[in-house]
Design a protein around this motif. Structure first.
Motif, PDB file in Angstrom:
ATOM      1  N   ARG A 115       0.839  -1.204   0.000  1.00 36.62           N
ATOM      2  CA  ARG A 115       0.000   0.000   0.000  1.00 36.62           C
ATOM      3  C   ARG A 115       0.871   1.251   0.000  1.00 36.62           C
ATOM      4  NH1 ARG A 115      -3.031  -0.708   5.106  1.00 36.62           N
ATOM      5  NH2 ARG A 115      -4.409   1.029   4.605  1.00 36.62           N
ATOM      6  N   VAL A 159       0.941   4.303  -2.733  1.00 33.48           N
ATOM      7  CA  VAL A 159       0.672   5.685  -2.331  1.00 33.48           C
ATOM      8  C   VAL A 159       1.828   6.587  -2.756  1.00 33.48           C
ATOM      9  CG1 VAL A 159       0.444   7.226  -0.338  1.00 33.48           C
ATOM     10  CG2 VAL A 159      -0.913   5.139  -0.454  1.00 33.48           C
ATOM     11  N   ASN A 160       3.058   6.101  -2.557  1.00 38.21           N
ATOM     12  CA  ASN A 160       4.208   6.906  -2.949  1.00 38.21           C
ATOM     13  C   ASN A 160       4.321   7.075  -4.460  1.00 38.21           C
ATOM     14  OD1 ASN A 160       5.062   7.481  -0.353  1.00 38.21           O
ATOM     15  ND2 ASN A 160       6.126   5.528  -0.182  1.00 38.21           N
ATOM     16  N   GLY A 178       1.716   7.696  -6.172  1.00 39.97           N
ATOM     17  CA  GLY A 178       0.624   8.598  -6.553  1.00 39.97           C
ATOM     18  C   GLY A 178      -0.752   7.963  -6.633  1.00 39.97           C
ATOM     19  N   PHE A 179      -0.896   6.757  -6.102  1.00 43.61           N
ATOM     20  CA  PHE A 179      -2.199   6.082  -6.184  1.00 43.61           C
ATOM     21  C   PHE A 179      -3.032   6.314  -4.919  1.00 43.61           C
ATOM     22  CE2 PHE A 179       0.204   4.116  -9.424  1.00 43.61           C
ATOM     23  CZ  PHE A 179      -0.707   3.657 -10.361  1.00 43.61           C
ATOM     24  N   PHE A 180      -4.352   6.409  -5.119  1.00 44.04           N
ATOM     25  CA  PHE A 180      -5.274   6.555  -4.001  1.00 44.04           C
ATOM     26  C   PHE A 180      -5.984   5.232  -3.751  1.00 44.04           C
ATOM     27  CE2 PHE A 180      -4.512  10.862  -5.221  1.00 44.04           C
ATOM     28  CZ  PHE A 180      -4.470  11.523  -4.014  1.00 44.04           C
ATOM     29  N   GLU A 181      -6.076   4.899  -2.482  1.00 41.89           N
ATOM     30  CA  GLU A 181      -6.743   3.660  -2.117  1.00 41.89           C
ATOM     31  C   GLU A 181      -8.257   3.848  -2.185  1.00 41.89           C
ATOM     32  OE1 GLU A 181      -6.218   0.332   1.324  1.00 41.89           O
ATOM     33  OE2 GLU A 181      -6.417   2.409   1.956  1.00 41.89           O
ATOM     34  N   ILE A 182      -8.968   2.844  -2.674  1.00 34.64           N
ATOM     35  CA  ILE A 182     -10.435   2.907  -2.717  1.00 34.64           C
ATOM     36  C   ILE A 182     -11.020   1.759  -1.896  1.00 34.64           C
ATOM     37  CG2 ILE A 182     -10.511   4.039  -4.966  1.00 34.64           C
ATOM     38  CD1 ILE A 182     -11.321   1.264  -6.142  1.00 34.64           C
ATOM     39  N   VAL A 207      -6.810   9.762 -13.038  1.00 33.95           N
ATOM     40  CA  VAL A 207      -7.141   8.977 -11.840  1.00 33.95           C
ATOM     41  C   VAL A 207      -6.191   7.793 -11.708  1.00 33.95           C
ATOM     42  CG1 VAL A 207      -8.957   7.696 -10.645  1.00 33.95           C
ATOM     43  CG2 VAL A 207      -9.575   9.616 -12.112  1.00 33.95           C
ATOM     44  N   LYS A 208      -5.613   7.670 -10.533  1.00 29.78           N
ATOM     45  CA  LYS A 208      -4.760   6.506 -10.238  1.00 29.78           C
ATOM     46  C   LYS A 208      -5.249   5.922  -8.917  1.00 29.78           C
ATOM     47  CE  LYS A 208      -0.191   7.507 -11.192  1.00 29.78           C
ATOM     48  NZ  LYS A 208       0.992   8.388 -10.975  1.00 29.78           N
ATOM     49  N   ILE A 209      -5.806   4.716  -8.973  1.00 25.78           N
ATOM     50  CA  ILE A 209      -6.405   4.144  -7.770  1.00 25.78           C
ATOM     51  C   ILE A 209      -6.005   2.681  -7.579  1.00 25.78           C
ATOM     52  CG2 ILE A 209      -8.413   5.669  -7.596  1.00 25.78           C
ATOM     53  CD1 ILE A 209      -9.998   3.740  -9.264  1.00 25.78           C
ATOM     54  N   PHE A 210      -6.175   2.207  -6.376  1.00 26.49           N
ATOM     55  CA  PHE A 210      -5.940   0.778  -6.109  1.00 26.49           C
ATOM     56  C   PHE A 210      -6.831   0.314  -4.971  1.00 26.49           C
ATOM     57  CE2 PHE A 210      -3.667   0.440  -2.035  1.00 26.49           C
ATOM     58  CZ  PHE A 210      -3.323   1.762  -1.787  1.00 26.49           C
ATOM     59  N   GLU A 211      -7.007  -0.987  -4.892  1.00 25.99           N
ATOM     60  CA  GLU A 211      -7.780  -1.557  -3.785  1.00 25.99           C
ATOM     61  C   GLU A 211      -7.156  -2.888  -3.385  1.00 25.99           C
ATOM     62  OE1 GLU A 211     -11.961  -2.422  -4.606  1.00 25.99           O
ATOM     63  OE2 GLU A 211     -12.414  -2.289  -2.464  1.00 25.99           O
ATOM     64  N   GLU A 219       3.905  13.222  -7.516  1.00 23.92           N
ATOM     65  CA  GLU A 219       2.533  13.127  -7.025  1.00 23.92           C
ATOM     66  C   GLU A 219       2.435  11.978  -6.033  1.00 23.92           C
ATOM     67  OE1 GLU A 219      -0.571  14.577  -7.702  1.00 23.92           O
ATOM     68  OE2 GLU A 219       0.437  16.264  -8.714  1.00 23.92           O
ATOM     69  N   GLY A 279      -0.076   9.679  -3.577  1.00 26.94           N
ATOM     70  CA  GLY A 279      -1.484   9.300  -3.448  1.00 26.94           C
ATOM     71  C   GLY A 279      -1.914   9.323  -1.993  1.00 26.94           C
ATOM     72  N   ASN A 298     -15.765   6.675  -3.737  1.00 28.83           N
ATOM     73  CA  ASN A 298     -14.382   6.844  -4.169  1.00 28.83           C
ATOM     74  C   ASN A 298     -14.180   7.909  -5.228  1.00 28.83           C
ATOM     75  OD1 ASN A 298     -13.328   4.539  -2.537  1.00 28.83           O
ATOM     76  ND2 ASN A 298     -14.706   3.401  -3.881  1.00 28.83           N
TER      77      ASN A 298
END
Lengths: 786, 339
Positions: A499, A503-504, A506-510, A572-576, B103, B105, B331
């Protein structure tokens, strides 16, 4: 449950403010959710007698009243037409306040002094609107100059309790009163139940047969010469305050007793009991029955009914029937006071969609011994209100009487378990207030009354002691004993690392729902026979869209990208990190997976880079990327299967244009789905130091032309294979197509670093290896040196 | 000759003082001290002096040379400093311009708060346990004293997979699962997703998160329960936080309680968040029911324990002032970027 404060005070003498009582009872286990204080805002409103009414000299519609408010007679101008000389009315004096913060001051109306206001029910906040037109007229003989709150019972208010399911005894106000008695250590008063029986025998009126054990007790009494009418004001007011609508005096009595004691009752019109026989039996499957509310219901054999010779007259414990209800001309009444199996009443009410005040009490499994008290109380009220005569004798079918339960508890154990230190006499005293008989010896020998079915083991007794002693008085102590070491499992630790990498980067957790729509599989182009379509299904979903447990995280991340894209979030850059669910023999298999999704100024290699970062941080080096043209979710030319130690652990790439279209996204989408357990297993814990190089390196660049379809991995494999003795690093630094490169070809440039650990390399050695590399590339891949 | 030397000394000093750059200093060095420099020339003419004068003048000439060299050194240092200052002055930048960033996250707010809570309990010796989300009816209900047809089943609208399989309605099934696997002393928390068939609105979600806690050992008391949860409340909500334990009822604990904390928005004064009461209900807890210990294979005569459970979503919503639970599962990237 709503408890009017005045009603509660009838059984216990507590001279305390309602809020103080609410707080204290909450702390002893009867949680007050809300205190409703009527008349709280009313100030300086008193009763006044209208002594004289005259016409207003300047206005036809106004009248001038002389009102005696006790200490003086004041002049008030009113527009109301319903008042007459000799009426007693509520008077808002100069400087008074009405609900809503309205202030009343003296002034002049059309030139005539007015020193206050006569009030309507709406103005006092008693009625919702002016449905009762005009000024409120109080009964004759109401004392004058008294605070209106005392007259109208507006002092005190209502306590609204949250009753927990284990406390069936607290579904009556008397039960709450017992709690208050125990909390404040004041005696609980008895319930008045006396009445006179007439000579006749109930057996001449009615016969009862109980055919099913779901009815544990059935008692009845008959009242004759009944005068149906409204019940007195005070009773109506109490019922309304407790949230029950007044109907007529007989029905109001049954409801009053239910609210008071928690025992629901029912009243039948004797005329409409066919054959003068009551039979308690199971309903027949498909039996039709019209309940009091006028709805025809279809019953089944799981339900218990009260019937006469022709058919059902009530659904036991839930609701009576329309036919036998009390009517204006009813003269003979049968009071039913019974006890039914709680879970069965609950299921019946649920099946019929008919949860009533009655069923919600029965379903808690009431004390069968409450029946006598309630039935007698109802008869007492009939006599007290002078609305009928109780026929002699009662019917009482009670096969297996419930007896008090006895248990012994060591008071020292209670002290140790809770972490307190109180005497056994103090404990016995507390329990006594709750209606328990206690013999104090080395142990406490406790006789638990039948209305406390929830007390069976020593822990139950400990709770009674703890809550009456006060949870707030129990000291907070650290846990003693053996120190316990907290450890994170490898999976937990590595999940956090993954995780953090994301995050480092640039991804946001969903966080998305675990259930999806079966249509999602079509949207991601899964073929009918795809194993991912084998799902864990919810029998009672919220709707089709939430009906199956997901087997892949892709639809969820696609939906999230879709929502964002539609809202103009186009980078958008996301992960779960979440579970998927797969049917297995006993319990479903729930592996944890990682999904990654990107849209915006990104390409395949951005996604691959992130995955490589993760693998690097985990120290996983036996990794292969295989082209996967068969994965239906992805663009066939832009999809890779990820293999760790030769085992497939996931896939990633550019989403198939048709899938993108299904999610209404017009940009290229990159997603990945990787199972985490194989990564955790491949995680390399051991790292070993290698000495820093002592001898210089030789750096050679190489640029070649190859056919488009040659994968760089093939080139690199050859470089490593030929140069394995002295090649230290191979780094791709340019791939070029276009001018000066023939059609169908690409130019690929590498920087190769040569070094030996044991000595300085000579130019000759390097040249030899470098040339054989070029030769091999040319032979095997048709590469031309640029 | 002595006069000549005096003159050179003065002239050189003058010129050195006037020099403003290192190049000019070099010229001065050549002019006086170079092979053809004036001082050198004079020293060459020393032969014409008398033997008595020679050492005296010679000594003086050396003094002059050393003097000039010293002055040149000083001047050079001075000029270098000035030149550096000048260079620095010309290199000012606008430090208010934005920095070069990668950037970064972010962790989802639910997990962010969960991580914080995990850390606190970890520090108190609690490990993290996990369990299945598709759970046996036995662990979710029966082992917790909630048999079939128990009224408590109505309060938790359950999603069923089959007669014996449910989507867990609480994290409590992990209690018995943990006891079956581990011998006391046990100290765990178990966070995870739970499911209830609530229609979605601003305050209801069919999926939400709970955190379960379980402590089992010899001699665990209700005072320990209070001590542990009070410590947690102070670490998480702030040292000034007060707690209130109210009696309550859960089928799987006896005695049972609910814990309120003084409102961390208004500090207990009363506000919109705490509905004016000054308190916020945070969790349910109690001493593990002896039946539940037995189901976990633990002898209640030898051991005792306490358990607690709290809803994560509500805590996150109050902490961040989020007024709609749906935001947590939707989200929107603009939402996620705020944490």
């Amino acid at each position: 449950m709503k408890v009017p404060y005045n009603w509660l005070l009838e059984y216990v003498d507590i001279e305390k403010d309602i809020r103080e009582v609410a707080d204290a009872l909450t702390m002893s286990g009867s949680k007050v959710e809300e205190v409703i204080e009527y008349g709280k805002e009313i100030d300086k409103v008193v009763t006044g007698l209208i002594e004289k009414i005259e016409r207003h000299p300047n206005a036809d519609k106004l009248r001038v009243c002389q009102v005696n408010v006790g200490e003086e007679v004041i002049q008030i101008v009113t527009g109301a037409e319903n008042v007459q000389e000799g009426d007693t009315v509520p008077v808002a004096l100069h400087g008074s306040t009405l609900p809503g913060g309205v202030k009343i001051k003296k002034g002049k109306l059309r030139g005539v002094d007015s020193n206050g206001m006569l009030c309507s029910e709406a103005e006092l906040g008693i009625a919702d609107d002016d449905s009762v037109h005009g000024i409120m007229i109080l009964p004759k003989g109401t004392p004058i100059g008294v605070d209106i709150k005392e007259i109208l019972g507006l002092k005190g208010g209502i306590l609204d309790f949250e009753i927990t399911s284990n406390r069936a005894d607290c579904f009556g106000i008397y039960g709450i009163a017992r709690e208050a008695s125990a909390k404040f250590r004041v005696p609980l008063k008895g319930i008045e139940t006396s009445f006179k029986e007439k000579d006749e025998n109930i057996k001449d009126y009615i016969d009862v047969e109980v055919k099913d054990d779901l009815c544990r007790r059935y008692a009845a009494r008959v009242v004759k010469n009944v005068k149906i009418g409204q019940s007195p004001e005070w009773m109506q007011q109490r019922l309304m305050d407790a949230g029950v609508r007044p109907i007529n005096n007989i029905v109001d009595i049954t409801n009053y007793v239910m609210l008071e004691l928690g025992q629901p009752m029912h009243a039948f019109d004797h005329r409409f009991i066919n054959g003068k026989r009551i039979i308690v039996r199971r309903a027949e499957d498909g039996e039709k029955f019209t309940t009091l509310d006028g709805v025809e219901r279809t019953l089944d054999s799981s339900m218990l009914v009260i019937a006469d010779e022709k058919g059902a007259v009530a659904v036991a414990g839930v609701m009576g029937g329309l036919d036998s209800e009390i009517k204006d001309d009813t003269t003979t009444v049968v009071f039913e006071c019974a006890n039914f199996n709680g879970p069965n009443v609950r299921l019946t009410a649920k099946k019929l969609g008919l949860r009533t005040e009655s069923s919600s009490r029965f379903e808690k499994d009431l004390d069968p011994n409450l029946v006598d008290l309630a039935l007698d109380r109802a008869c007492h009220l009939v006599e007290a209100l002078e609305i009928g005569e109780v026929v002699g004798g009662k019917i009482d079918i009670y096969k297996n009487p419930v007896k008090p339960y006895t248990l012994e508890v060591d008071p020292n154990w209670i002290n140790d378990f809770i972490g307190i230190n109180i005497s056994k006499e103090a404990m016995a005293n507390m329990l006594g207030y709750l209606g328990m008989k206690v013999e104090v010896g080395d142990k406490l020998k406790i006789e638990v009354p039948t209305f406390r079915q929830d007390i069976r083991i020593k822990e139950d007794v400990a709770e009674e002691i703890a809550r009456l002693y006060g949870y707030d008085k129990i000291k907070a102590e650290k846990i003693k004993g053996e120190a316990v070491e907290a450890v994170l499992t490898r999976e937990q630790r590595l999940t956090n690392i993954i995780r953090n990498v994301l995050v480092n980067r640039g991804f946001f957790e969903i966080n998305t729902y675990s259930f999806i729509s079966p249509k999602a599989f079509d949207k991601i182009r899964l073929p009918e026979d795809s194993p991912l379509r084998n799902t864990v299904k919810i029998l009672n979903p919220l709707g089709e869209d939430f009906s199956i447990m997901r087997t892949t995280l892709i639809p969820s991340i696609m939906e999230t990208l879709k929502i964002n894209y539609a809202r103009d979030n186009k980078e958008v850059k996301i992960f779960e990190v979440a579970k998927t669910y797969h049917p297995a023999e006993n319990m479903p298999y729930e592996p944890v997976k990682l999904s990654i999704g990107m849209i915006g100024k990104v390409d395949f290699y951005d996604l691959k880079g992130v995955i490589e970062n993760i693998l690097y941080v985990l120290g996983i080096d036996k990794v292969d990327y295989e082209r996967d043209e068969k994965n239906p979710i992805f663009h066939p030319g832009r999809c890779a299967k990820l293999l760790v130690r030769r085992k497939s652990v996931g896939y990633f790439g550019e989403v198939h244009p048709e899938v993108a279209e299904n999610y209404e996204i017009e940009d290229r989408i990159y997603v990945a789905e990787i199972e985490l357990m194989p990564l955790f297993e491949a995680y390399k814990t051991e790292r070993k130091y290698k000495p820093l190089p002592k001898y210089p390196a030789v750096d050679r660049d190489i640029a070649i032309l190859v056919k488009d379809e040659v994968a760089v991995a093939e080139i690199e494999n050859i470089i490593w294979k030929i140069g394995k003795e002295i090649v230290e690093q191979v780094k791709l630094f340019d791939v070029y197509k276009g001018k000066q490169v023939p059609e169908g070809m690409k130019s690929v440039a590498y920087s190769i670093i040569y070094r030996r650990e044991d000595r300085t390399l000579t130019d000759e050695e390097v040249n030899k290896v470098h040339e054989s590399i070029i030769k091999s590339l040319s032979e095997k891949l048709g590469a031309q040196l640029r | 000759m002595r006069e000549q030397l005096e003159k050179i000394k003065l002239e050189a000093l003058e010129e050195i003082k006037e020099a403003t750059n290192s190049q000019r200093i070099d010229e001065i060095r050549v002019k006086y001290l170079g092979k053809k420099g004036s001082l050198t020339t004079i020293l060459r003419g020393m032969g014409s002096l008398s033997p008595e004068e020679r050492p005296i003048i010679g000594k003086f000439a050396n003094e002059v040379r050393e003097f000039i060299e010293e002055e040149i050194k000083k001047a050079l240092l001075n000029i270098k400093n000035k030149e550096r200052e000048l260079k620095i002055k010309g290199e000012y930048i606008d430090i208010t311009m934005p920095g070069k960033k990668v950037e970064i996250g972010g962790i989802h707010p639910l997990n962010k708060v969960l991580d914080e809570i995990k850390d606190i309990f970890f520090g108190m010796g609690f490990s993290i346990a996990e369990g299945p989300e598709v759970e046996l009816d036995y662990y979710n209900f029966e082992a917790l004293n909630v048999p079939k047809n128990h009224p408590a089943r109505d309060e938790q609208d359950t999603f069923y997979i089959s007669e014996n399989l449910v989507l867990r309605t609480q994290t409590s099934p992990i209690q018995v699962r943990t006891m079956e696997k581990t011998k006391p002393p046990i100290r765990i928390i178990a966070p995870g997703r739970v499911y209830r068939s609530d229609a979605v609105d601003a305050t209801h979600s069919p999926i939400f998160y709970q955190i379960e806690g379980l402590v089992v050992d010899k001699g665990i008391t209700m005072a320990n329960l209070k001590g542990t949860l009070e410590t947690f409340a102070k670490r998480f909500f702030g040292e000034k936080t007060r707690t209130k334990f109210r009696p309550h009822h859960f089928p799987f604990t006896e005695p049972s309680a609910e814990m309120d904390v003084s409102c961390f928005v208004c500090g207990g004064e009363g506000c919109r968040v705490c509905k004016g009461s000054g308190w916020i209900e945070i969790l349910g807890c109690g001493m593990v029911h002896p039946d539940v210990l037995r189901k976990g294979g633990i002898d209640p005569d030898e051991y005792s324990g306490f358990a607690f459970g709290m809803g994560l979503d509500r805590i996150v919503m109050i902490k961040y002032g989020i007024d709609d639970i749906r935001l947590l599962y939707e989200n929107d990237i603009r939402f996620l970027k705020q944490f």
